[in-house]
Design a protein around this motif. Structure first.
Motif, PDB file in Angstrom:
ATOM      1  N   GLU A  31       0.864   7.830  28.694  1.00  0.00           N
ATOM      2  CA  GLU A  31       1.090   9.137  29.313  1.00  0.00           C
ATOM      3  C   GLU A  31       0.791  10.273  28.330  1.00  0.00           C
ATOM      4  N   ASP A  32       1.258  10.111  27.089  1.00  0.00           N
ATOM      5  CA  ASP A  32       1.033  11.155  26.093  1.00  0.00           C
ATOM      6  C   ASP A  32      -0.458  11.302  25.782  1.00  0.00           C
ATOM      7  N   CYS A  33      -1.158  10.185  25.661  1.00  0.00           N
ATOM      8  CA  CYS A  33      -2.593  10.246  25.365  1.00  0.00           C
ATOM      9  C   CYS A  33      -3.370  10.887  26.505  1.00  0.00           C
TER      10      CYS A  33
ATOM     11  N   LYS B  74       4.679   5.140  27.848  1.00  0.00           N
ATOM     12  CA  LYS B  74       4.857   6.502  27.320  1.00  0.00           C
ATOM     13  C   LYS B  74       3.696   6.882  26.409  1.00  0.00           C
ATOM     14  N   HIS B  75       3.212   5.933  25.597  1.00  0.00           N
ATOM     15  CA  HIS B  75       2.038   6.208  24.763  1.00  0.00           C
ATOM     16  C   HIS B  75       0.849   6.596  25.637  1.00  0.00           C
TER      17      HIS B  75
ATOM     18  N   THR C  98       3.841  11.483  18.656  1.00  0.00           N
ATOM     19  CA  THR C  98       3.068  12.322  19.573  1.00  0.00           C
ATOM     20  C   THR C  98       2.590  13.619  18.939  1.00  0.00           C
ATOM     21  N   LYS C  99       3.320  14.129  17.973  1.00  0.00           N
ATOM     22  CA  LYS C  99       2.906  15.404  17.382  1.00  0.00           C
ATOM     23  C   LYS C  99       1.569  15.309  16.655  1.00  0.00           C
TER      24      LYS C  99
ATOM     25  N   ALA D   8      -2.188  13.056  28.556  1.00  0.00           N
ATOM     26  CA  ALA D   8      -1.839  14.478  28.572  1.00  0.00           C
ATOM     27  C   ALA D   8      -2.712  15.281  27.606  1.00  0.00           C
TER      28      ALA D   8
ATOM     29  N   LEU E  79      -1.118  13.913  18.062  1.00  0.00           N
ATOM     30  CA  LEU E  79      -2.210  13.955  19.042  1.00  0.00           C
ATOM     31  C   LEU E  79      -2.973  15.285  19.033  1.00  0.00           C
TER      32      LEU E  79
END
Length: 361
Positions: free
Chosen positions: A97-99, A94-95, A69-70, A101, A72
């Motif tokens: 959600e992170d994208c 989770k991928h 994630t770091k 965000a 992104l």
């Protein structure tokens, strides 16, 4: 290829002028690597969208599995610097959600995700009602139904616009390509989903940079809508898939050499000549089907003799004789050995089914 204006997150990136070219490193390694590669790609004027692998599904443990994630924020910064939208592969909720965000413009499902309906459903559930473009790579194995199922699962949850990516299929043994193109399978997907744009991923089909141009040109000739292709600031030093990546400048040269043709034209001479030739093909196809039907009739007669004499349907020696004869004859007629094998395999399977029905009457 004509340079295209930078897209913004307010537009649908999948509707860029054809061809849509998505490019960037296989893996995001460092912020400096991502920003340098992406800015050099944007400077070519030939790329519509940027990509980088954040999470990398690897065959064996211990290999580089992505920065996570770091990475992104690095892509977000690349978007700010270039004005180009960014795309990221996702494999879990989770991928996704992170994208979301980080407001990633386009998501794509990789081949190792598409092959697993549970994974596709998990991603689809995370995208329910989210208006975000999603691209779907073909599954690892040559299974059009799995690919179709992934499209249907995402459609059911009401995401944004969908598209397809052809990246080739895993096959047993050593071949010229990293993943066999099997062009008839993406063509079948185009038939099933004519409204969906389809891109070709020459990097994963080729596995070697020297094969990229030929694959990309074939995709253009087959009326694909664009390419997803890997580029790196220093390909030989890449942390993953080094052999198939090129520099941004080399990618620009490669893209400049691809001819993108139109699907049709309104020129009367062309339309008239094409209509006549297509009618000839229709007649020839009718004749071929009639001959195959007659061949199956002979196969049924053979089946009756085998049944009366308690002989097995399958005769390996005779089958090998047919294949060898067909390959020799086909070569003289300008037909490839691969086509002859596929054609005769289909004929043989149909013959066996006809004989089996006779055996079990």
């Amino acid at each position: 290829m004509n340079p295209t204006a930078p897209l913004t997150t307010k537009t649908n990136p999948l509707l860029a002028d054809k061809p849509l070219v998505i490019a960037g490193p296989c893996s995001a390694e460092t912020e400096a690597q991502v920003l340098d590669t992406c800015q050099r790609l944007a400077a070519t004027g030939r790329v519509n969208m940027l990509r980088a692998g954040i999470w990398k599904p690897r065959t064996k443990p211990g290999l580089f599995e992505g920065i996570g994630t770091k990475g992104l924020p690095w892509l977000v910064r690349a978007r700010e610097l270039t004005g180009l939208p960014v795309a990221v592969e996702v494999a879990t909720a989770k991928h996704v959600e992170d994208c979301l965000a980080f407001d990633v413009d386009v998501l794509w499902l990789g081949a190792r995700t598409t092959v697993n309906p549970f994974s596709v459903q998990e991603v689809a559930a995370a995208l329910r009602g989210v208006d975000r473009p999603v691209l779907i790579k073909n599954p690892l194995n040559p299974d059009v139904e799995l690919w179709t199922g992934a499209v249907e699962r995402l459609r059911q949850v009401g995401t944004g616009p969908l598209g397809l990516i052809h990246r080739g299929f895993s096959s047993y043994g050593q071949t010229e390509f990293r993943n066999a193109p099997m062009w008839h399978l993406p063509i079948e997907m185009k038939r099933r989903f004519p409204e969906l744009p389809i891109l070709c991923d020459p990097s994963h089909i080729a596995g070697r940079r020297e094969l990229l141009h030929g694959i990309a040109q074939q995709a253009a000739d087959l009326d694909f809508d664009g390419l997803m292709i890997e580029a790196h600031q220093d390909p030989d030093a890449a942390w993953s898939d080094a052999a198939q990546q090129v520099t941004p400048e080399r990618l620009a040269e490669l893209l400049a050499g691809i001819v993108w043709r139109r699907e049709t034209t309104d020129q009367p001479d062309y339309l008239s000549a094409l209509a006549q030739l297509r009618e000839r093909i229709n007649h020839l196809d009718d004749e071929i089907l009639q001959l195959i039907s007659k061949r199956m009739g002979v196969a049924e007669q053979i089946g009756r003799y085998k049944k009366d004499n308690s002989i097995t349907i399958l005769q390996p020696g005779r089958w090998q004789e047919i294949v060898d004869r067909g390959v020799r004859k086909g070569a003289k007629l300008g037909l490839s050995e691969g086509f002859i094998h596929r054609f005769l395999d289909a004929i043989h399977l149909e013959s066996i089914q006809h004989q089996d029905r006779v055996m079990n009457e």
